[in-house]
Design a protein around this motif. Structure first.
Motif, PDB file in Angstrom:
ATOM      1  N   LEU A 172       0.836  -1.192   0.000  1.00 41.57           N
ATOM      2  CA  LEU A 172       0.000   0.000   0.000  1.00 41.57           C
ATOM      3  C   LEU A 172       0.874   1.246   0.000  1.00 41.57           C
ATOM      4  O   LEU A 172       1.916   1.290   0.665  1.00 41.57           O
ATOM      5  CB  LEU A 172      -0.906   0.027   1.235  1.00 41.57           C
ATOM      6  CG  LEU A 172      -1.851  -1.161   1.436  1.00 41.57           C
ATOM      7  CD1 LEU A 172      -2.575  -1.029   2.770  1.00 41.57           C
ATOM      8  CD2 LEU A 172      -2.856  -1.257   0.301  1.00 41.57           C
ATOM      9  N   SER A 173       0.446   2.256  -0.712  1.00 38.14           N
ATOM     10  CA  SER A 173       1.066   3.577  -0.613  1.00 38.14           C
ATOM     11  C   SER A 173      -0.042   4.606  -0.468  1.00 38.14           C
ATOM     12  O   SER A 173      -1.051   4.544  -1.172  1.00 38.14           O
ATOM     13  CB  SER A 173       1.934   3.874  -1.845  1.00 38.14           C
ATOM     14  OG  SER A 173       1.172   3.810  -3.033  1.00 38.14           O
ATOM     15  N   ILE A 174       0.140   5.504   0.474  1.00 35.86           N
ATOM     16  CA  ILE A 174      -0.876   6.506   0.809  1.00 35.86           C
ATOM     17  C   ILE A 174      -0.295   7.891   0.583  1.00 35.86           C
ATOM     18  O   ILE A 174       0.799   8.205   1.072  1.00 35.86           O
ATOM     19  CB  ILE A 174      -1.329   6.362   2.274  1.00 35.86           C
ATOM     20  CG1 ILE A 174      -1.932   4.979   2.530  1.00 35.86           C
ATOM     21  CG2 ILE A 174      -2.339   7.462   2.628  1.00 35.86           C
ATOM     22  CD1 ILE A 174      -2.180   4.695   4.009  1.00 35.86           C
ATOM     23  N   LYS A 175      -1.026   8.711  -0.149  1.00 37.59           N
ATOM     24  CA  LYS A 175      -0.680  10.126  -0.282  1.00 37.59           C
ATOM     25  C   LYS A 175      -1.718  10.920   0.486  1.00 37.59           C
ATOM     26  O   LYS A 175      -2.887  10.962   0.113  1.00 37.59           O
ATOM     27  CB  LYS A 175      -0.651  10.554  -1.745  1.00 37.59           C
ATOM     28  CG  LYS A 175      -0.213  12.002  -1.926  1.00 37.59           C
ATOM     29  CD  LYS A 175      -0.090  12.378  -3.388  1.00 37.59           C
ATOM     30  CE  LYS A 175       0.387  13.826  -3.551  1.00 37.59           C
ATOM     31  NZ  LYS A 175       0.501  14.204  -4.988  1.00 37.59           N
ATOM     32  N   LYS A 176      -1.289  11.562   1.561  1.00 37.92           N
ATOM     33  CA  LYS A 176      -2.228  12.202   2.472  1.00 37.92           C
ATOM     34  C   LYS A 176      -2.419  13.683   2.161  1.00 37.92           C
ATOM     35  O   LYS A 176      -1.454  14.396   1.883  1.00 37.92           O
ATOM     36  CB  LYS A 176      -1.759  12.048   3.923  1.00 37.92           C
ATOM     37  CG  LYS A 176      -1.799  10.609   4.428  1.00 37.92           C
ATOM     38  CD  LYS A 176      -1.821  10.540   5.933  1.00 37.92           C
ATOM     39  CE  LYS A 176      -3.058  11.138   6.552  1.00 37.92           C
ATOM     40  NZ  LYS A 176      -4.299  10.442   6.174  1.00 37.92           N
ATOM     41  N   ALA A 177      -3.675  14.097   2.207  1.00 29.65           N
ATOM     42  CA  ALA A 177      -4.020  15.514   2.235  1.00 29.65           C
ATOM     43  C   ALA A 177      -4.856  15.819   3.474  1.00 29.65           C
ATOM     44  O   ALA A 177      -5.008  16.976   3.849  1.00 29.65           O
ATOM     45  CB  ALA A 177      -4.775  15.918   0.977  1.00 29.65           C
ATOM     46  N   ILE A 178      -5.410  14.774   4.097  1.00 26.18           N
ATOM     47  CA  ILE A 178      -6.206  14.933   5.323  1.00 26.18           C
ATOM     48  C   ILE A 178      -5.246  14.996   6.510  1.00 26.18           C
ATOM     49  O   ILE A 178      -4.458  14.069   6.721  1.00 26.18           O
ATOM     50  CB  ILE A 178      -7.180  13.756   5.503  1.00 26.18           C
ATOM     51  CG1 ILE A 178      -8.068  13.585   4.263  1.00 26.18           C
ATOM     52  CG2 ILE A 178      -8.036  13.969   6.746  1.00 26.18           C
ATOM     53  CD1 ILE A 178      -8.929  12.326   4.294  1.00 26.18           C
ATOM     54  N   PRO A 179      -5.272  16.062   7.293  1.00 25.19           N
ATOM     55  CA  PRO A 179      -4.354  16.167   8.430  1.00 25.19           C
ATOM     56  C   PRO A 179      -4.525  15.025   9.427  1.00 25.19           C
ATOM     57  O   PRO A 179      -5.635  14.519   9.636  1.00 25.19           O
ATOM     58  CB  PRO A 179      -4.723  17.509   9.064  1.00 25.19           C
ATOM     59  CG  PRO A 179      -5.371  18.288   7.971  1.00 25.19           C
ATOM     60  CD  PRO A 179      -6.101  17.273   7.139  1.00 25.19           C
ATOM     61  N   VAL A 180      -3.429  14.626  10.037  1.00 23.47           N
ATOM     62  CA  VAL A 180      -3.443  13.587  11.058  1.00 23.47           C
ATOM     63  C   VAL A 180      -3.919  14.179  12.377  1.00 23.47           C
ATOM     64  O   VAL A 180      -3.561  15.303  12.733  1.00 23.47           O
ATOM     65  CB  VAL A 180      -2.032  12.977  11.207  1.00 23.47           C
ATOM     66  CG1 VAL A 180      -1.986  11.978  12.355  1.00 23.47           C
ATOM     67  CG2 VAL A 180      -1.611  12.318   9.901  1.00 23.47           C
ATOM     68  N   ALA A 181      -4.746  13.426  13.113  1.00 21.69           N
ATOM     69  CA  ALA A 181      -5.269  13.859  14.412  1.00 21.69           C
ATOM     70  C   ALA A 181      -5.940  15.224  14.305  1.00 21.69           C
ATOM     71  O   ALA A 181      -5.805  16.072  15.175  1.00 21.69           O
ATOM     72  CB  ALA A 181      -4.154  13.888  15.465  1.00 21.69           C
ATOM     73  N   GLY A 182      -6.698  15.414  13.209  1.00 21.24           N
ATOM     74  CA  GLY A 182      -7.353  16.689  12.968  1.00 21.24           C
ATOM     75  C   GLY A 182      -8.852  16.679  13.173  1.00 21.24           C
ATOM     76  O   GLY A 182      -9.515  17.674  12.903  1.00 21.24           O
ATOM     77  N   GLY A 183      -9.420  15.540  13.616  1.00 21.31           N
ATOM     78  CA  GLY A 183     -10.866  15.456  13.763  1.00 21.31           C
ATOM     79  C   GLY A 183     -11.592  15.232  12.457  1.00 21.31           C
ATOM     80  O   GLY A 183     -12.805  15.422  12.372  1.00 21.31           O
ATOM     81  N   LEU A 184     -10.857  14.805  11.426  1.00 21.69           N
ATOM     82  CA  LEU A 184     -11.426  14.619  10.088  1.00 21.69           C
ATOM     83  C   LEU A 184     -11.423  13.163   9.646  1.00 21.69           C
ATOM     84  O   LEU A 184     -11.752  12.856   8.497  1.00 21.69           O
ATOM     85  CB  LEU A 184     -10.644  15.458   9.069  1.00 21.69           C
ATOM     86  CG  LEU A 184     -10.649  16.970   9.326  1.00 21.69           C
ATOM     87  CD1 LEU A 184      -9.643  17.666   8.411  1.00 21.69           C
ATOM     88  CD2 LEU A 184     -12.048  17.546   9.110  1.00 21.69           C
ATOM     89  N   ALA A 185     -11.055  12.251  10.552  1.00 29.05           N
ATOM     90  CA  ALA A 185     -11.093  10.807  10.302  1.00 29.05           C
ATOM     91  C   ALA A 185     -10.162  10.378   9.174  1.00 29.05           C
ATOM     92  O   ALA A 185     -10.497   9.497   8.378  1.00 29.05           O
ATOM     93  CB  ALA A 185     -12.523  10.333  10.025  1.00 29.05           C
ATOM     94  N   GLY A 186      -8.972  10.968   9.117  1.00 31.97           N
ATOM     95  CA  GLY A 186      -8.029  10.599   8.071  1.00 31.97           C
ATOM     96  C   GLY A 186      -7.563   9.160   8.158  1.00 31.97           C
ATOM     97  O   GLY A 186      -7.453   8.468   7.139  1.00 31.97           O
ATOM     98  N   GLY A 187      -7.279   8.673   9.360  1.00 31.15           N
ATOM     99  CA  GLY A 187      -6.872   7.284   9.509  1.00 31.15           C
ATOM    100  C   GLY A 187      -7.983   6.329   9.131  1.00 31.15           C
ATOM    101  O   GLY A 187      -7.746   5.310   8.461  1.00 31.15           O
ATOM    102  N   SER A 188      -9.191   6.644   9.557  1.00 30.91           N
ATOM    103  CA  SER A 188     -10.342   5.814   9.200  1.00 30.91           C
ATOM    104  C   SER A 188     -10.573   5.825   7.697  1.00 30.91           C
ATOM    105  O   SER A 188     -10.931   4.800   7.095  1.00 30.91           O
ATOM    106  CB  SER A 188     -11.601   6.315   9.920  1.00 30.91           C
ATOM    107  OG  SER A 188     -11.476   6.167  11.314  1.00 30.91           O
ATOM    108  N   ALA A 189     -10.374   6.976   7.070  1.00 33.06           N
ATOM    109  CA  ALA A 189     -10.511   7.069   5.620  1.00 33.06           C
ATOM    110  C   ALA A 189      -9.533   6.131   4.924  1.00 33.06           C
ATOM    111  O   ALA A 189      -9.890   5.435   3.968  1.00 33.06           O
ATOM    112  CB  ALA A 189     -10.287   8.510   5.164  1.00 33.06           C
TER     113      ALA A 189
END
Length: 306
Positions: free
Chosen positions: A97-114
């Motif tokens: 797997l490779s992930i390119k993140k735009a959702i901030p980590v620990a930002g209340g936006l569920a980036g890890g869940s996404a």
């Protein structure tokens, strides 16, 4: 149905979420808080690519926003999702797997869940699994409270830990301005302080009729007035600067504002695209948040990108 694609690599795009309402009950015996929430998927995305690997090999690399804060061992939710899917349906498979993140980590936006939801969709396609969405949702609910919503997207009412979803009757497209905090907030710490500050003494939590009526009518002004988050006082206590951010956005003309989830991202609702542009420029000039992004919602959940 999950589309079966040739095993040459599958790319999935998955959105962030904001909570239009987040009502929190007292802790259950298992330690989780019962929730009544309205999830709303917005056009801020992580991209995940899944490529074939030998059976038993599960790896992940991360780039982009806050990449250095994301674990790449077996605690990574995307890895956990891929392993769980393989255990259930494809024991002879592995994945890189490779992930390119735009959702901030620990930002209340569920980036890890996404990312966990994206891994389920990508691996199901990579391994040519003919699965109904309900089968993916069952695994998603095992992985985390926000993972099921990241699969379906749109606007939905969540209950239980948030994993029990019902589509919301909602009209319209909404313009959001997101103010990102300079550092993340720990969800357990926010919930812990919420309990210390008094929390809710009796279940069940419920979402206000005013907010649901605003969504049904597609009334942005009424929705802005109805945004609600029980965790917001705890987040403001832990990050006092968020109060300045909230006040500034409202002074600059936002229809409403709310700390998303456990924070520290603040979501401002604007009345139009042009109003969102003006608001984002004004907030950026204040210098009281790390960065500002515009987004629209609702949008689809995790989807294969061809």
């Amino acid at each position: 149905m999950v589309a079966a694609l040739p095993p040459t690599g599958v790319r999935v795009r998955v959105p962030a979420k904001i909570n239009l309402a987040l009502k929190v009950g007292p802790p259950r015996p298992d330690g989780f808080h019962p929730l009544a929430t309205v999830f709303h998927a917005i056009s801020l995305y992580d991209d995940l690519v899944a490529e074939p690997a030998p059976a038993g090999e599960f790896t992940v690399t991360v780039s982009g926003e806050d990449a250095e804060l994301v674990p790449t061992d077996d605690s990574n939710l995307a890895i956990r999702a891929a392993r769980r899917l393989a255990e259930a349906y494809a024991p002879a498979e592995g994945v890189r797997l490779s992930i390119k993140k735009a959702i901030p980590v620990a930002g209340g936006l569920a980036g890890g869940s996404a990312d966990g939801a994206a891994a389920l969709v990508a691996c199901a396609a990579l391994w040519a699994l003919d699965l109904e969405q309900e089968e993916l949702l069952a695994i998603a609910a095992e992985l985390g409270s926000d993972v099921p919503f990241a699969l379906v997207g749109g606007t939905a009412i969540g209950s239980g830990r948030g994993e029990q979803l019902v589509p919301a009757l909602a009209r319209g497209c909404y313009h959001w301005v997101l103010a990102f905090g300079t550092e993340g907030l720990s969800t357990p710490k926010v919930y812990g302080l919420y309990d210390e500050l008094g929390g809710r003494t009796a279940p069940p939590p419920t979402v206000a009729d005013e907010l649901m009526n605003a969504l049904r009518a597609g009334d942005a002004a009424a929705l802005g007035e109805s945004l609600d988050n029980d965790l917001q006082p705890a987040a403001l206590t832990l990050r006092p600067v968020l109060r300045r951010v909230l006040d500034a956005g409202l002074d600059f003309g936002a229809l409403g504002a709310v700390v998303s989830g456990s924070g520290p991202t603040v979501a401002f609702l604007a009345g139009s695209e042009s109003a969102a542009i003006e608001l984002s420029v004004a907030l950026s000039a204040e210098g009281i948040c790390r960065s500002v992004r515009r987004a629209v919602g609702p949008v689809h959940g995790a989807r294969v990108v061809t």
